[in-house]
Scaffold this active site. Structure first.
Site, PDB file in Angstrom:
ATOM      1  N   HIS A 197      28.365  18.993 -33.691  1.00  0.00           N
ATOM      2  CA  HIS A 197      29.064  17.828 -33.136  1.00  0.00           C
ATOM      3  C   HIS A 197      28.083  16.726 -32.758  1.00  0.00           C
ATOM      4  O   HIS A 197      26.999  16.993 -32.237  1.00  0.00           O
ATOM      5  CB  HIS A 197      29.874  18.255 -31.906  1.00  0.00           C
ATOM      6  CG  HIS A 197      30.861  19.334 -32.216  1.00  0.00           C
ATOM      7  ND1 HIS A 197      32.123  19.063 -32.686  1.00  0.00           N
ATOM      8  CD2 HIS A 197      30.758  20.683 -32.167  1.00  0.00           C
ATOM      9  CE1 HIS A 197      32.762  20.206 -32.894  1.00  0.00           C
ATOM     10  NE2 HIS A 197      31.947  21.202 -32.585  1.00  0.00           N
ATOM     11  N   ASP A 220      35.372  12.617 -32.069  1.00  0.00           N
ATOM     12  CA  ASP A 220      34.992  13.935 -31.536  1.00  0.00           C
ATOM     13  C   ASP A 220      34.159  13.819 -30.249  1.00  0.00           C
ATOM     14  O   ASP A 220      33.065  13.270 -30.268  1.00  0.00           O
ATOM     15  CB  ASP A 220      34.184  14.615 -32.665  1.00  0.00           C
ATOM     16  CG  ASP A 220      33.607  15.963 -32.304  1.00  0.00           C
ATOM     17  OD1 ASP A 220      33.783  16.423 -31.171  1.00  0.00           O
ATOM     18  OD2 ASP A 220      32.963  16.562 -33.201  1.00  0.00           O
TER      19      ASP A 220
END
Ligand SMILES: [Zn+2]
Ligand SMILES: [Zn+2]
Length: 552
Positions: A380, A205
């Site tokens: 994230h 990610d």
């Protein structure tokens, strides 16, 4: 591609593994990746993207799945990492085109998918199969294990995909949080276990690759929210991401402590709270949530409004409140609006516009990205956590995902800092084919299977057309000039402009010009053609714009 042709291809490439991202490697959105080996494909995620101003009038962008459509007999499963729309939002639009493969996902993820399928009466057509972080799935030569990750929605999973070439780790959206609120910490031990046997390829990610440091724990966020609530005397309007259930949990905790009742505004927040509490992800104490009609029974300091729309999305409850278009809540001096969220890249202008309006109505704003109070933690992993997962998994090859190439470039730098060699890192495009041959060599093929996206307008899915959006932007900027003339009535010409303010005298001049052309050319066709062709320059000389000229 025909069945025979695809079979032939599988035979001619007996030992090549192909990985094809159809979305999510040029943007934060519409994630979808295909893993293909011999006659079997698995698809990971099928999400949507919210269009930026380059696509006026489009509701969503979806991955272009024409490649999958042509190979749907190979698709064994759609496997979902978590329940955010950029991972599940395209399912209800596209699953039929994929031949309704079974969908695997965790409990909450599937509940959110089912809800969207039900809206389109598709819930009976598709088989939803629940997995958890200990499930194991087999499809042809693929074996899928899962590992728990932290993210700003519960029940998020990463995948360990075993192939004849070795193990591929797909992180999904993730961060590491040692003190999460509504979930357990990420399963780093499992990752270490995969690393012991060798990780062949890591997909990770990139969303926060440009953010230094480590993620703030959700527990710290809860403490900060509590401390802010303790100081606010008037009404609180609280907005965050509606699927951020841990944040709703924190709000519930603090509201109980400071004796505030909660009123929920916004369809998505209501829906998520309902699903999450039914499935046991959220405890909603009786009497804490009240209906809008009960507001009058409470004083300002006893109320909190939990409102959807922290991103300023047109039509969302928060955006309508800011524009004074929402009947349930009018902002007044003494109100505090807490934005417990960050801006998804591209939404900044809408958010600032909303905040300007709220301030003009007398509200005080608490906005995390500016104040940096710790009232929001992104879902994230920032730089240090990204380096950590590379250090844990020690992959042979690395592909940054979930972000445009600007973010991926940051991510690649981080990977190089922890020792990966640039030639073993691949920056892909949507539709790129990453092929691993029988000697475990990885390379990106020169061709791409798709280069564009699908567009949702209303509820209809259409192929992307660059021309259409170019034309829409031109119409928006230059307007339309409609010219009407009657064959039978001499010198009858009417000009009407749309989207432009034109003085009467100028219109008269343009009408005269059209009359001249009509006199000069006799047939209807010639007249129409000449008006369309030659009026443009004349109009431009008068008004400085080139509207679309339409003769009727
Ligand atoms: Zn996510
Ligand atoms: Zn995502």
């Amino acid at each position: 591609m025909s069945k025979d042709k695809s079979r032939k291809e599988a035979v001619s490439r007996p030992a090549a593994l192909r990985i094809i991202p159809l979305g999510g490697v040029e943007e934060v959105g519409k994630n979808c990746t295909v893993f293909e080996f011999q006659g079997d494909s698995i698809v990971v995620d099928l999400g949507l993207d919210f269009p930026d101003p380059d696509f006026p009038g489009a509701r969503y962008l979806l991955p272009d799945i024409s490649y999958l459509k042509n190979n749907k007999q190979k698709i064994r499963a759609l496997i979902l990492t978590h329940g955010h729309l950029d991972h599940i939002g395209a399912i209800s639009y596209l699953i039929r085109d994929l031949g309704n493969p079974p969908i695997f996902g965790s409990k909450l993820t599937l509940a959110l998918v089912e809800d969207r399928l039900r809206e389109k009466n598709l819930d009976k057509e598709v088989s939803l199969k629940e997995v958890d972080s200990n499930s194991v799935l087999y499809f042809g030569k693929f074996k899928i294990n899962f590992f728990r990750v932290n993210h700003n929605i519960p029940d998020s999973l990463g995948l360990a995909i075993s192939t004849p070439f070795g193990t591929i780790i797909h992180t999904g959206d993730f961060k590491f949080d040692e003190n999460p609120v509504d979930q357990l910490p990420a399963e780093k031990d499992k990752l270490k276990g995969y690393a012991r046997n060798g990780v062949f390829l890591l997909f990770s990610d990139s969303t926060n690759a440009d953010v230094p440091g480590k993620a703030i724990s959700e527990k710290t966020v809860g403490q900060m929210i509590d401390s802010i609530f303790s100081k606010i005397k008037g009404r609180i309007i609280f907005t965050s991401f509606s699927t951020l259930i841990s944040r709703t949990y924190q709000v519930i905790e603090s509201c109980q402590k400071y004796q505030r009742k909660i009123v929920v505004f916004g369809l998505s927040s209501k829906k998520i709270i309902k699903i999450a509490s039914e499935l046991g992800y959220l405890k909603t104490p009786p009497g804490l949530f009240i209906k809008p009609e009960e507001i009058k029974n409470f004083r300002d300091q006893e109320l909190l409004f939990l409102v959807s729309g922290s991103q300023g999305t047109e039509g969302s409850a928060m955006s309508r409140i800011a524009k004074k278009e929402f009947h349930g809540l009018k902002i007044k001096p003494g109100d505090t609006v807490v934005f417990s969220s960050s801006a998804i890249p591209g939404n900044e202008i809408a958010i600032y516009g909303m905040m300007n309006n709220l301030i003009d109505q007398g509200a005080e704003i608490i906005y995390e990205p500016i104040l940096g109070l710790g009232i929001h933690s992104s879902g994230h992993a920032p730089a240090e956590d990204l380096k950590e997962i590379i250090n844990i998994t020690k992959p042979q090859f690395f592909v940054p995902i979930h972000g445009g190439h600007y973010l991926q470039a940051y991510h690649i730098k981080l990977a190089e800092e922890v020792g990966l060699r640039r030639e073993n890192i691949f920056m892909l495009y949507n539709g790129s084919i990453l092929e691993i041959d029988k000697d475990r060599r990885a390379r990106v093929l020169p061709q791409r299977v798709v280069k564009t996206a699908l567009i949702v307008e209303g509820e209809t899915v259409r192929p992307f057309s660059g021309e259409i959006f170019k034309e829409r932007k031109k119409l928006a900027e230059d307007g339309i000039c409609v010219v009407r003339f009657e064959e039978k009535v001499k010198n009858f010409v009417r000009i009407k402009f749309y989207g432009l303010q034109i003085e009467k005298n100028t219109i008269k001049e343009i009408e005269k010009r059209v009359i001249k052309l009509i006199i000069k050319y006799k047939s209807r066709r010639d007249r129409e053609e000449m008006v369309e062709m030659s009026l443009g320059d004349f109009v431009f000389s008068k008004i400085g714009k080139r509207p679309r000229i339409v003769v009727i």
